[in-house]
Scaffold this motif. Structure first.
Motif, short mmCIF file in Angstrom:
data_model
loop_
_atom_site.label_atom_id
_atom_site.label_comp_id
_atom_site.label_asym_id
_atom_site.label_seq_id
_atom_site.Cartn_x
_atom_site.Cartn_y
_atom_site.Cartn_z
N LEU A 6 0.82 -1.20 0.00
CA LEU A 6 0.00 0.00 0.00
C LEU A 6 0.86 1.26 0.00
O LEU A 6 2.00 1.25 0.44
N THR A 7 0.29 2.35 -0.45
CA THR A 7 0.98 3.64 -0.43
C THR A 7 0.78 4.31 0.93
O THR A 7 -0.02 3.87 1.76
N ARG A 8 1.48 5.43 1.14
CA ARG A 8 1.32 6.19 2.38
C ARG A 8 -0.13 6.64 2.56
O ARG A 8 -0.64 6.70 3.69
N GLU A 9 -0.79 6.97 1.47
CA GLU A 9 -2.19 7.42 1.56
C GLU A 9 -3.14 6.27 1.89
O GLU A 9 -4.17 6.47 2.55
N GLU A 10 -2.81 5.07 1.46
CA GLU A 10 -3.68 3.92 1.69
C GLU A 10 -3.47 3.26 3.05
O GLU A 10 -4.39 2.62 3.59
N MET A 11 -2.28 3.40 3.60
CA MET A 11 -1.94 2.66 4.81
C MET A 11 -2.81 3.00 6.02
O MET A 11 -3.22 2.09 6.76
N PRO A 12 -3.13 4.28 6.29
CA PRO A 12 -3.94 4.57 7.49
C PRO A 12 -5.27 3.83 7.52
O PRO A 12 -5.67 3.29 8.55
N GLY A 13 -5.95 3.80 6.39
CA GLY A 13 -7.23 3.11 6.33
C GLY A 13 -7.09 1.62 6.56
O GLY A 13 -7.91 1.00 7.24
N ALA A 14 -6.02 1.03 6.00
CA ALA A 14 -5.80 -0.40 6.17
C ALA A 14 -5.52 -0.75 7.63
O ALA A 14 -6.06 -1.73 8.16
N LEU A 15 -4.72 0.05 8.31
CA LEU A 15 -4.44 -0.21 9.72
C LEU A 15 -5.70 -0.03 10.56
O LEU A 15 -5.95 -0.80 11.50
N ALA A 16 -6.50 0.96 10.20
CA ALA A 16 -7.68 1.27 11.00
C ALA A 16 -8.73 0.17 10.94
O ALA A 16 -9.44 -0.07 11.93
N VAL A 17 -8.88 -0.50 9.80
CA VAL A 17 -9.94 -1.49 9.65
C VAL A 17 -9.51 -2.90 10.02
O VAL A 17 -10.30 -3.84 9.93
N ALA A 18 -8.28 -3.07 10.46
CA ALA A 18 -7.82 -4.40 10.85
C ALA A 18 -8.69 -4.95 11.98
O ALA A 18 -9.06 -4.22 12.90
N GLU A 19 -9.01 -6.23 11.89
CA GLU A 19 -9.84 -6.90 12.90
C GLU A 19 -9.00 -7.99 13.57
O GLU A 19 -8.71 -9.02 12.97
N ARG A 20 -8.63 -7.73 14.81
CA ARG A 20 -7.64 -8.57 15.48
C ARG A 20 -8.03 -10.04 15.52
O ARG A 20 -7.19 -10.93 15.30
N ALA A 21 -9.28 -10.32 15.79
CA ALA A 21 -9.70 -11.71 15.95
C ALA A 21 -9.62 -12.51 14.65
O ALA A 21 -9.55 -13.74 14.68
N ARG A 22 -9.62 -11.80 13.51
CA ARG A 22 -9.63 -12.48 12.22
C ARG A 22 -8.22 -12.73 11.67
O ARG A 22 -8.06 -13.45 10.68
N LEU A 23 -7.21 -12.13 12.27
CA LEU A 23 -5.87 -12.23 11.70
C LEU A 23 -5.34 -13.66 11.58
O LEU A 23 -4.81 -14.03 10.52
N PRO A 24 -5.41 -14.49 12.62
CA PRO A 24 -4.82 -15.83 12.49
C PRO A 24 -5.43 -16.66 11.35
O PRO A 24 -4.70 -17.34 10.62
N LYS A 25 -6.74 -16.60 11.21
CA LYS A 25 -7.37 -17.39 10.16
C LYS A 25 -6.97 -16.88 8.78
O LYS A 25 -6.67 -17.67 7.87
N ARG A 26 -6.93 -15.57 8.62
CA ARG A 26 -6.52 -15.00 7.33
C ARG A 26 -5.05 -15.32 7.04
O ARG A 26 -4.69 -15.64 5.90
N ARG A 27 -4.21 -15.21 8.06
CA ARG A 27 -2.79 -15.57 7.91
C ARG A 27 -2.66 -17.00 7.39
O ARG A 27 -1.91 -17.27 6.44
N ASP A 28 -3.38 -17.92 8.00
CA ASP A 28 -3.26 -19.32 7.63
C ASP A 28 -3.82 -19.59 6.23
O ASP A 28 -3.32 -20.47 5.51
N LEU A 29 -4.86 -18.84 5.84
CA LEU A 29 -5.39 -18.98 4.48
C LEU A 29 -4.36 -18.55 3.44
O LEU A 29 -4.17 -19.22 2.42
N VAL A 30 -3.68 -17.43 3.70
CA VAL A 30 -2.65 -16.97 2.78
C VAL A 30 -1.55 -18.01 2.67
O VAL A 30 -1.08 -18.34 1.57
#
Length: 248
Positions: A195-219
């Motif tokens: 992501l660019t500098r302009e895109e990064m704030p929105g991406a960090l803001a919408v992160a959902e902590r509980a969903r990270l492990p499952k998404r990590r494992d899918l990738v």
């Protein structure tokens, strides 16, 4: 600056060559000894040393090793000056690192690392793929320049980390404290999505902590199906496409 890098895998190798090319005095080390470090890692001026030597008389120590190796280097890091900036690039992948109960229970990866080392750290270069780090750096001001989040608790540590990220060819984005650095962990929208500098704030803001492990494992599952051996990194474009499709 005088910089010691421990670990010369995909990320560490690029950091060694780009930071030495930028004019820093860089020492590099791995687990097997300086004689095993290839000429390609040293091609822009870095010097091969032991892991202990990499932490002596330096302004910055960069740990670019699997998270499972943090405990092994902890005695070396505890011995360095409190003024030395320690930057960690690692991420938790249980299929590689083994199960770490504290992280599984919700401890932020960066805080776990800081706890093992017994000191504050900077979290940087963990949220960019090795292919992108090696291939996509560009001068400051380049349209579409990729941003790399940098998290730290001490202001001087943050300043140094952000400066070095800029010198590797990426926009350094202030991602706040280590407690908030879960937003740049694997599975998050800002992780390995270029992501660019302009895109990064929105991406960090919408992160959902509980969903990270499952998404990590899918990738991981998609990448392993593509490359087969579980060790080879995908090319930069493929890795970014997968991360964007699953994590954003």
């Amino acid at each position: 600056m005088k910089i010691g890098i421990i670990g010369i895998g995909h990320i560490g190798k690029t950091l060694a060559t780009t930071l030495s090319a930028a004019g820093h005095d860089v020492k590099v080390a791995n687990a097997r000894g300086p004689e095993t470090i290839g000429a390609d890692v040293l091609s822009t001026g870095a010097r091969a040393v032991t892991a202990q030597d990499a932490t002596v008389d330096v302004d910055v120590v960069i740990l670019s090793i699997p998270l499972a190796g943090i405990r092994k280097v902890a005695p070396l890091i505890r011995a360095v000056s409190d003024k030395t900036v320690v930057i960690d690039t690692s991420n938790y992948y249980p299929m590689r690192d083994g199960t770490l109960d504290a992280i599984e229970a919700g401890q932020v990866e960066s805080l776990w690392v800081a706890e093992q080392l017994g000191r504050p750290i900077v979290k940087a270069w963990n949220a960019i793929g090795s292919g992108s780090l090696a291939e996509k750096g560009s001068p400051s001001g380049t349209p579409g320049r990729i941003a790399v989040p940098v998290a730290a608790d001490r202001e001087e540590d943050r300043r140094v980390g952000m400066r070095l990220v800029e010198e590797t060819g990426f926009d350094a984005f202030d991602a706040g404290s280590l407690a908030e650095s879960w937003r740049q962990q694997p599975g998050a929208p800002g992780y390995c999505t270029d992501l660019t500098r302009e895109e990064m704030p929105g991406a960090l803001a919408v992160a959902e902590r509980a969903r990270l492990p499952k998404r990590r494992d899918l990738v991981v599952a998609v990448v392993q199906e593509r490359v087969g051996d579980g060790k080879t990194n995908p090319d930069a474009a493929f890795g970014v496409r997968v991360a964007r499709a699953i994590c954003r």
